[in-house]
Design a protein around this motif. Structure first.
Motif, PDB file in Angstrom:
ATOM      1  N   SER A 138       0.691  -1.345  -0.299  1.00 40.30           N
ATOM      2  CA  SER A 138      -0.306  -0.117   0.104  1.00 40.30           C
ATOM      3  C   SER A 138       0.443   1.183  -0.309  1.00 40.30           C
ATOM      4  N   TYR A 139       0.262   2.371  -0.991  1.00 39.79           N
ATOM      5  CA  TYR A 139       1.492   3.692  -1.062  1.00 39.79           C
ATOM      6  C   TYR A 139       0.514   4.223  -1.111  1.00 39.79           C
ATOM      7  N   GLU A 140       1.261   6.181  -1.356  1.00 36.51           N
ATOM      8  CA  GLU A 140       1.100   7.495  -1.850  1.00 36.51           C
ATOM      9  C   GLU A 140       2.119   7.848  -1.964  1.00 36.51           C
ATOM     10  N   VAL A 141       1.530   8.371  -3.030  1.00 39.77           N
ATOM     11  CA  VAL A 141       1.975   9.180  -4.215  1.00 39.77           C
ATOM     12  C   VAL A 141       2.298  10.906  -3.638  1.00 39.77           C
ATOM     13  N   VAL A 142       3.658  11.422  -2.920  1.00 38.94           N
ATOM     14  CA  VAL A 142       3.218  13.264  -2.624  1.00 38.94           C
ATOM     15  C   VAL A 142       3.998  14.096  -4.005  1.00 38.94           C
ATOM     16  N   VAL A 143       3.446  15.320  -4.700  1.00 38.97           N
ATOM     17  CA  VAL A 143       4.803  15.834  -5.233  1.00 38.97           C
ATOM     18  C   VAL A 143       5.050  16.748  -4.544  1.00 38.97           C
ATOM     19  N   ILE A 144       5.819  17.246  -4.688  1.00 36.71           N
ATOM     20  CA  ILE A 144       6.729  19.225  -4.421  1.00 36.71           C
ATOM     21  C   ILE A 144       6.586  19.880  -5.411  1.00 36.71           C
ATOM     22  N   VAL A 145       6.485  21.195  -5.660  1.00 38.79           N
ATOM     23  CA  VAL A 145       7.303  21.708  -6.532  1.00 38.79           C
ATOM     24  C   VAL A 145       7.388  23.294  -6.779  1.00 38.79           C
ATOM     25  N   PRO A 146       8.865  24.006  -6.360  1.00 38.66           N
ATOM     26  CA  PRO A 146       8.739  24.780  -6.005  1.00 38.66           C
ATOM     27  C   PRO A 146       8.447  26.028  -6.710  1.00 38.66           C
ATOM     28  N   ARG A 147       8.110  27.413  -6.202  1.00 45.27           N
ATOM     29  CA  ARG A 147       7.931  27.830  -7.005  1.00 45.27           C
ATOM     30  C   ARG A 147       8.717  29.212  -7.266  1.00 45.27           C
ATOM     31  N   VAL A 148       9.526  29.058  -7.609  1.00 48.35           N
ATOM     32  CA  VAL A 148      11.106  29.808  -7.835  1.00 48.35           C
ATOM     33  C   VAL A 148      11.463  29.928  -9.591  1.00 48.35           C
ATOM     34  N   PRO A 149      12.226  30.514 -10.170  1.00 44.99           N
ATOM     35  CA  PRO A 149      12.265  31.136 -10.788  1.00 44.99           C
ATOM     36  C   PRO A 149      12.973  30.098 -11.433  1.00 44.99           C
ATOM     37  N   GLU A 150      12.863  29.657 -12.964  1.00 47.40           N
ATOM     38  CA  GLU A 150      14.010  28.942 -13.678  1.00 47.40           C
ATOM     39  C   GLU A 150      15.557  28.610 -13.146  1.00 47.40           C
ATOM     40  N   ALA A 151      15.736  29.627 -13.233  1.00 48.59           N
ATOM     41  CA  ALA A 151      17.116  29.525 -13.047  1.00 48.59           C
ATOM     42  C   ALA A 151      17.355  28.560 -11.748  1.00 48.59           C
ATOM     43  N   GLU A 152      16.523  29.340 -10.913  1.00 44.39           N
ATOM     44  CA  GLU A 152      16.784  28.941  -8.889  1.00 44.39           C
ATOM     45  C   GLU A 152      16.239  27.617  -9.232  1.00 44.39           C
ATOM     46  N   LEU A 153      15.644  26.377  -9.445  1.00 45.97           N
ATOM     47  CA  LEU A 153      14.695  24.809  -9.345  1.00 45.97           C
ATOM     48  C   LEU A 153      16.290  24.257  -9.640  1.00 45.97           C
TER      49      LEU A 153
END
Length: 517
Positions: free
Chosen positions: A174-189
């Motif tokens: 039994s599993y669950e996926v969590v995604v985290i997306v940084p909200r930063v400028p592309e150069a800082e990603l």
């Protein structure tokens, strides 16, 4: 040093950009300047600049045509576009081309420098990616990627015993996926992804929660047990926020699955949920199928009449500023938000739509001399800031505050004040397609009631009063020597014959007779 070419048909502006911008301290050198796109193309072929600063409207070949030609030739060139208030349609296309910067004229030195700094960081990051040696992918990450990304054959299960580096907890079932997306400028990603991943890995390993990997632009947390209940979801979100330590981010879950072969489904749903963060009401762990927070969709609005609706909305908002109806500004902005939510438009589409909405209103304010030169920097900063908002409600509120700065204020109040505002409005906008119903909507009256009030105050029906204002202005223009058909159009009549009949009705003679007594 990064090579730059400046393209503008105004010699003073070309010279000003070369001398006033601190190119050297920003890591740039201006290698050439051109007066139009065709000249620039030859220079670009010879010099291969990394950056081109170009006016959007030029003779021979404009900025948009130049971008098309350079892109078609395969050059990886960054474009910074310069635009005037009147270049509304051109700006719309420039944004679609993915330009690195969009600045309003006259150019502000500080804003141009800040844009050049961001462009330089983007170029340097791309260079690092090209030249850095490829590190060998870790077995653990490779295996996790195989679990998360759908296999070539849909529905094919991962053979746990045959995997490489598979963690023992994958047998849990039994599993669950969590995604985290940084909200930063592309150069800082890249840096933000690595920082978040390192913090989450430490937490996951310490508490035996699961595994962490990076699939740009996501940090992916694969949990070895589903999150049960809202409290556990809120707790996890709080832990991610602490690890982020100031990095703005979105976090979303794809829900629980009961076998390893379905982990890719949870990952897919988590990514879809993350895309709806812009429409959520607060900072939280987003979930699949979470309904967006939006006002009701306006009646009768469909995707087929979007453009017509937006043109009308620009006009109505501009009129609201003119008559001082602050409450309706907020109402109309919420109406626009509801339209895009109801049509399930994505975040970028909505931001682009509000950019063009605001740019259209600003264009009208500028045409009516309602914008002072000192406000150019403020306007440019506001327009670029539209794309930085994380939440739709925040964006709407920011636009509302910005527009209210242009509301016409008055010391008088009450019905007499409103009536005076209405008369002033007619005298300012007589040449437009004015209707009593438009004024009624702006002033929050029913159309029949406003018609009665208008006749009581002026002794005239609304249309009669409007005709007389138009004819009076027509007489002034005819006296200046303008042609009859030009005058008709100038005062708001689309038909010259109709203008003739109205003029003769109120003046007792034709416009031609008036022009040549």
């Amino acid at each position: 040093m990064i090579k730059v070419v400046i393209v503008d048909d105004e010699p003073k502006l070309r010279q000003g950009l070369q001398t006033l911008i601190p190119w050297g301290s920003l890591g740039y050198t201006v290698v050439a300047a051109a007066g139009n796109g065709r000249e620039a193309l030859k220079i670009i072929e010879e010099e291969a600049p990394e950056v081109v600063v170009a006016d959007i409207r030029m003779p021979v070949m404009d900025g948009l045509q130049l971008i098309e030609q350079v892109r078609a030739a395969g050059h990886n060139t960054q474009f910074i576009i310069l635009s005037g208030y009147a270049d509304f349609e051109y700006a719309k296309q420039a944004i679609r081309y993915g330009v690195a910067g969009y600045l309003l004229k006259p150019v502000n030195i500080g804003e141009m420098s800040a844009t050049l700094q961001l462009v330089r960081e983007r170029i340097e990051e791309e260079e690092r990616k090209r030249t850095s040696p490829q590190t060998e992918t870790l077995d653990r990450d490779l295996y996790l990627h195989r679990l998360l990304v759908p296999q070539e054959k849909p529905g094919e299960s991962i053979r746990l015993g045959a995997g490489i580096g598979q963690p023992d907890w994958l047998w849990s079932g039994s599993y669950e996926v969590v995604v985290i997306v940084p909200r930063v400028p592309e150069a800082e990603l890249p840096d933000a992804l690595n920082r978040l991943a390192a913090g989450l890995k430490a937490m996951a390993e310490e508490r035996d929660l699961g595994a962490v990997t990076i699939i740009s632009p996501y940090v992916v947390l694969l949990l070895n047990a589903p999150l049960r209940g809202s409290q556990r979801r809120d707790n996890l979100y709080g832990e991610i926020r602490n690890i982020a330590a100031g990095i703005r981010f979105i976090a979303a879950t794809g829900g629980a699955v009961t076998e390893a072969g379905l982990i890719c489904n949870s990952y897919s749903k988590a990514r879809e949920a993350a895309k709806l963060s812009f429409f959520s009401d607060r900072d939280r762990l987003l979930e699949p199928d979470y309904p967006p927070v939006c006002p009701p969709v306006p009646a009768g609005l469909t995707e087929d009449n979007n453009e017509e609706y937006m043109r009308d909305l620009i006009l109505r908002l501009y009129y609201c500023l003119d008559v001082g109806n602050k409450a309706m500004v907020a109402q109309l902005l919420n109406e626009a938000a509801a339209m895009y939510c109801g049509q399930r438009q994505d975040e970028n589409h909505v931001k682009q739509a509000f950019f063009f909405l605001c740019n259209g209103i600003i264009h009208k304010l500028a045409a009516a001399s309602r914008l002072e030169g000192k406000e150019t920097e403020k306007v440019s900063h506001f327009l670029n800031g539209i794309y930085q908002h994380d939440r739709l409600q925040q964006l709407i509120e920011d636009i509302r505050r910005f527009l209210l700065d242009f509301v016409e204020e008055s010391d008088t109040q009450g019905k007499e004040h409103e009536f005076k505002r209405m008369i002033d409005f007619i005298h300012k906008h007589y040449a437009e397609d004015l209707k009593l119903s438009t004024l009624a909507g702006l002033l929050n009256y029913s159309t029949p009631y406003l018609g009665q009030l208008f006749r009581m105050k002026t002794g005239e029906y609304f249309n009669t009063y409007l005709d007389k204002v138009r004819i009076q202005r027509a007489k002034e223009l005819l006296a200046q020597g303008m042609k009859v058909y030009e005058v008709a159009e100038q005062v708001g009549y689309t038909s010259v014959n109709y203008f003739f009949s109205k003029f003769k009705k109120y003046e007792g003679r034709s416009p031609s007779d008036y022009k040549n007594p």
